[in-house]
Design an enzyme around this catalytic site. Structure first.
Site, PDB file in Angstrom:
ATOM      1  N   ASP A  52       0.836  -1.214   0.000  1.00 40.41           N
ATOM      2  CA  ASP A  52       0.000   0.000   0.000  1.00 40.41           C
ATOM      3  C   ASP A  52       0.863   1.252   0.000  1.00 40.41           C
ATOM      4  O   ASP A  52       0.350   2.355  -0.212  1.00 40.41           O
ATOM      5  CB  ASP A  52      -0.959   0.009   1.202  1.00 40.41           C
ATOM      6  CG  ASP A  52      -0.251  -0.218   2.522  1.00 40.41           C
ATOM      7  OD1 ASP A  52       0.397  -1.268   2.676  1.00 40.41           O
ATOM      8  OD2 ASP A  52      -0.328   0.666   3.394  1.00 40.41           O
ATOM      9  N   ASN A  53       2.149   1.115   0.222  1.00 41.14           N
ATOM     10  CA  ASN A  53       3.059   2.261   0.161  1.00 41.14           C
ATOM     11  C   ASN A  53       3.938   2.199  -1.087  1.00 41.14           C
ATOM     12  O   ASN A  53       4.962   2.875  -1.148  1.00 41.14           O
ATOM     13  CB  ASN A  53       3.929   2.324   1.415  1.00 41.14           C
ATOM     14  CG  ASN A  53       3.109   2.599   2.668  1.00 41.14           C
ATOM     15  OD1 ASN A  53       2.003   3.135   2.587  1.00 41.14           O
ATOM     16  ND2 ASN A  53       3.632   2.238   3.824  1.00 41.14           N
TER      17      ASN A  53
HETATM   18  P1  AMP Z   1       1.023   3.942   6.822  1.00 39.88           P
HETATM   19  O1  AMP Z   1       1.797   2.811   7.400  1.00 39.88           O
HETATM   20  O2  AMP Z   1       1.277   5.265   7.482  1.00 39.88           O
HETATM   21  O3  AMP Z   1       1.168   4.016   5.344  1.00 39.88           O
HETATM   22  O4  AMP Z   1      -0.532   3.679   7.131  1.00 39.88           O
HETATM   23  C1  AMP Z   1      -1.144   2.434   6.939  1.00 39.88           C
HETATM   24  C2  AMP Z   1      -2.646   2.582   7.018  1.00 39.88           C
HETATM   25  O5  AMP Z   1      -3.049   3.099   8.282  1.00 39.88           O
HETATM   26  C3  AMP Z   1      -3.246   3.522   5.987  1.00 39.88           C
HETATM   27  O6  AMP Z   1      -4.468   2.970   5.562  1.00 39.88           O
HETATM   28  C4  AMP Z   1      -3.445   4.791   6.761  1.00 39.88           C
HETATM   29  O7  AMP Z   1      -4.458   5.593   6.208  1.00 39.88           O
HETATM   30  C5  AMP Z   1      -3.831   4.257   8.126  1.00 39.88           C
HETATM   31  N1  AMP Z   1      -3.505   5.222   9.199  1.00 39.88           N
HETATM   32  C6  AMP Z   1      -2.293   5.592   9.620  1.00 39.88           C
HETATM   33  N2  AMP Z   1      -2.379   6.482  10.615  1.00 39.88           N
HETATM   34  C7  AMP Z   1      -3.700   6.702  10.838  1.00 39.88           C
HETATM   35  C8  AMP Z   1      -4.439   7.516  11.755  1.00 39.88           C
HETATM   36  N3  AMP Z   1      -3.846   8.315  12.649  1.00 39.88           N
HETATM   37  N4  AMP Z   1      -5.784   7.467  11.685  1.00 39.88           N
HETATM   38  C9  AMP Z   1      -6.406   6.676  10.788  1.00 39.88           C
HETATM   39  N5  AMP Z   1      -5.764   5.887   9.922  1.00 39.88           N
HETATM   40  C10 AMP Z   1      -4.430   5.890   9.930  1.00 39.88           C
HETATM   41 MG    MG Z   2       0.600   4.283   3.677  1.00 40.89          MG
END
Ligand code: AMP
Ligand code: MG
Length: 479
Positions: free
Chosen positions: A246-247
């Site tokens: 997803d990244n």
């Molecule tokens: P990341 O690892 O930051 O790419 O995030 C992984 C997933 O978690 C993605 O779907 C983000 O939108 C979600 N996410 C990360 N931080 C938050 C947050 N504070 N509130 C809601 N969703 C989050």
């Molecule tokens: Mg992400």
């Protein structure tokens, strides 16, 4: 007064199952922390209007520009290898797409804009630390010539966000060529939604690789772009930290800066992320993880690669197998440039690898060693300078065979090896000061990082490696 932005929202024209339409959640007391005026101008946006209260209201999510169609995108993903069928923008909202002065299309997204249907347990918010980290690192990557999302603005919300304790809330305005991830394809593939998959593949192809043909052309181009991207990371000592599918951006941009870091003392096994306990995303693992991510993209695209499944699998496999040679070629080009070489010889990769091995054994500073090749000071980065000298003899012989003047080689070295990278301890010091209300270190670091190949003596301190007590060994996710 509503702001007029040159918006044309192609993602919002895709079917409703691609996203959830919703506006950002307003915040208590927005105030501007940083505005990227040159980027604003490139996008055809007026920096003065963005910095005015009406503009800051938009950047905070308290108002919408005319023509915005705010939405949160849905996607899935493999996180540390484990499958999550529904992630999506849990705290990011796409305002729309700006068509820039040069005709290129960019998403304008607010990160930390409040809860969405994809927030799961999260609060939909971001705190100042990760917002400033992403601002600094993404803009540094751009200045270093690496494909990346950009940072248009950072705004403080005047609200408290709870993490390990109370933190000041912030919103980042992110600019990207799109926010389409490998996980976006995986979402529709897992749902068996072949119609959506075909629409997404065509949308991504037209947007990122208009010269490519069909889903297979998209896959081949994405593989090539990803291979080149990761080679650039490796040439800068950059560790992304969370290379989940997803990244992984389908167009080959660096996206989702979380616990990322640039290596100070080099070692191929370097890991910074506090949640990466097994080193899955360590520096040297990045090419194989990127390849794995591309294999996931290939599987997701199979249903739209033609009726003949066996033929589709064969073609997709061949496209994914192009990763290794494309990566190898990009890595060799990058490291040849880092050694100041203008021509190619078969032994060049081994010469570069030999230097890296000696750097690892010595714990030599990645950036200073390569930059020091131009000034003759690289040997100072080695505990045993003799280890460098032995390598430098072979390097001098190789340069000699090229017949280039030392001045020409030095100019090439300085163009390929930055003097400045966003060092972890400097980022963390800038964040610590910003939390107390002092934005001067952040602004100074941002200004210096805009010109990473300059030897400006007033930024000497920012180029220094961390003292042992300053060294940052752990970085935390951007939540
Ligand atoms: P990341 O690892 O930051 O790419 O995030 C992984 C997933 O978690 C993605 O779907 C983000 O939108 C979600 N996410 C990360 N931080 C938050 C947050 N504070 N509130 C809601 N969703 C989050
Ligand atoms: Mg992400």
């Amino acid at each position: 007064m509503t702001l007029h932005w040159p918006l044309d929202n192609s993602y919002a024209r895709l079917p409703p199952r691609f996203y959830s339409r919703l506006a950002p959640t307003p915040v208590a007391a927005p105030s501007l922390i940083a505005l990227n005026a040159p980027l604003a101008r490139d996008l055809g946006l007026d920096p003065a209007a963005l910095a005015a209260p009406e503009g800051v209201a938009v950047l905070a999510g308290n108002a919408l520009p005319e023509g915005a169609e705010p939405l949160a995108q849905v996607y899935a993903g493999h996180q540390f290898g484990g499958w999550s069928p529904r992630l999506g923008d849990g705290r990011a909202i796409l305002l729309g797409e700006v068509v820039a002065r040069d005709g290129r299309r960019f998403d304008i997204q607010l990160k930390g804009a409040g809860p969405t249907p994809y927030s799961r347990m999260g609060d939909g918010r971001a705190w100042l630390g990760p917002v400033l980290r992403e601002y600094l690192v993404s803009e540094a990557m751009h200045a270093l010539g690496v494909p990346t999302t950009r940072a248009l603005a950072a705004v403080a919300t005047g609200e408290t966000v709870w993490r390990e304790g109370p933190r000041p809330g912030a919103v980042l305005t992110r600019v990207a060529s799109s926010h389409i991830r490998v996980g976006t394809f995986q979402y529709f593939a897992a749902a068996g939604d072949t119609e959506a998959l075909a629409l997404l593949a065509e949308h991504a192809r037209a947007r990122h690789f208009p010269a490519a043909e069909g889903p297979l052309g998209l896959l081949a181009a994405a593989v090539e772009a990803q291979a080149r991207l990761v080679a650039r990371w490796m040439a800068l000592g950059f560790v992304h930290g969370v290379m989940n599918t997803d990244n992984a951006h389908v167009g080959g941009e660096t996206i989702d800066y979380g616990p990322c870091a640039f290596i100070d003392a080099y070692h191929p096994d370097k890991v910074f992320s506090s949640i990466d306990s097994y080193g899955r995303y360590a520096y040297a693992k990045q090419p194989q993880i990127a390849l794995w991510n591309m294999a996931q993209l290939a599987s997701a695209l199979l249903p739209v690669m033609g009726e003949d499944r066996a033929a589709a699998i064969a073609a997709a496999t061949e496209a994914v197998h192009r990763f290794a040679p494309a990566y190898r070629a990009a890595w060799e080009d990058a490291f040849r440039a880092k050694l100041g070489l203008a021509t190619a010889e078969p032994g060049d990769a081994a010469l570069a690898q030999d230097l890296l091995d000696r750097m690892a054994a010595a714990g030599a500073d990645f950036t200073r060693t390569f930059r020091g090749l131009a000034s003759g000071r690289a040997r100072e980065e080695f505990r045993d300078p003799g280890a460098f000298d032995a390598w430098a003899e072979a390097w001098a012989a190789r340069l000699g065979r090229e017949g280039a003047s030392p001045a020409a080689a030095a100019a090439r070295l300085r163009a390929a090896n930055p003097a400045l990278i966003p060092r972890n301890h400097r980022i963390e010091a800038a964040i610590a000061a910003a939390v107390t209300g002092d934005l001067a270190p952040f602004r100074r670091l941002a200004a210096a990082l805009a010109r990473p190949f300059d030897d400006d003596p007033s930024f000497d301190d920012l180029r220094a490696p961390p003292a042992p007590h300053e060294e940052v060994r752990r970085t935390f996710c951007g939540t």
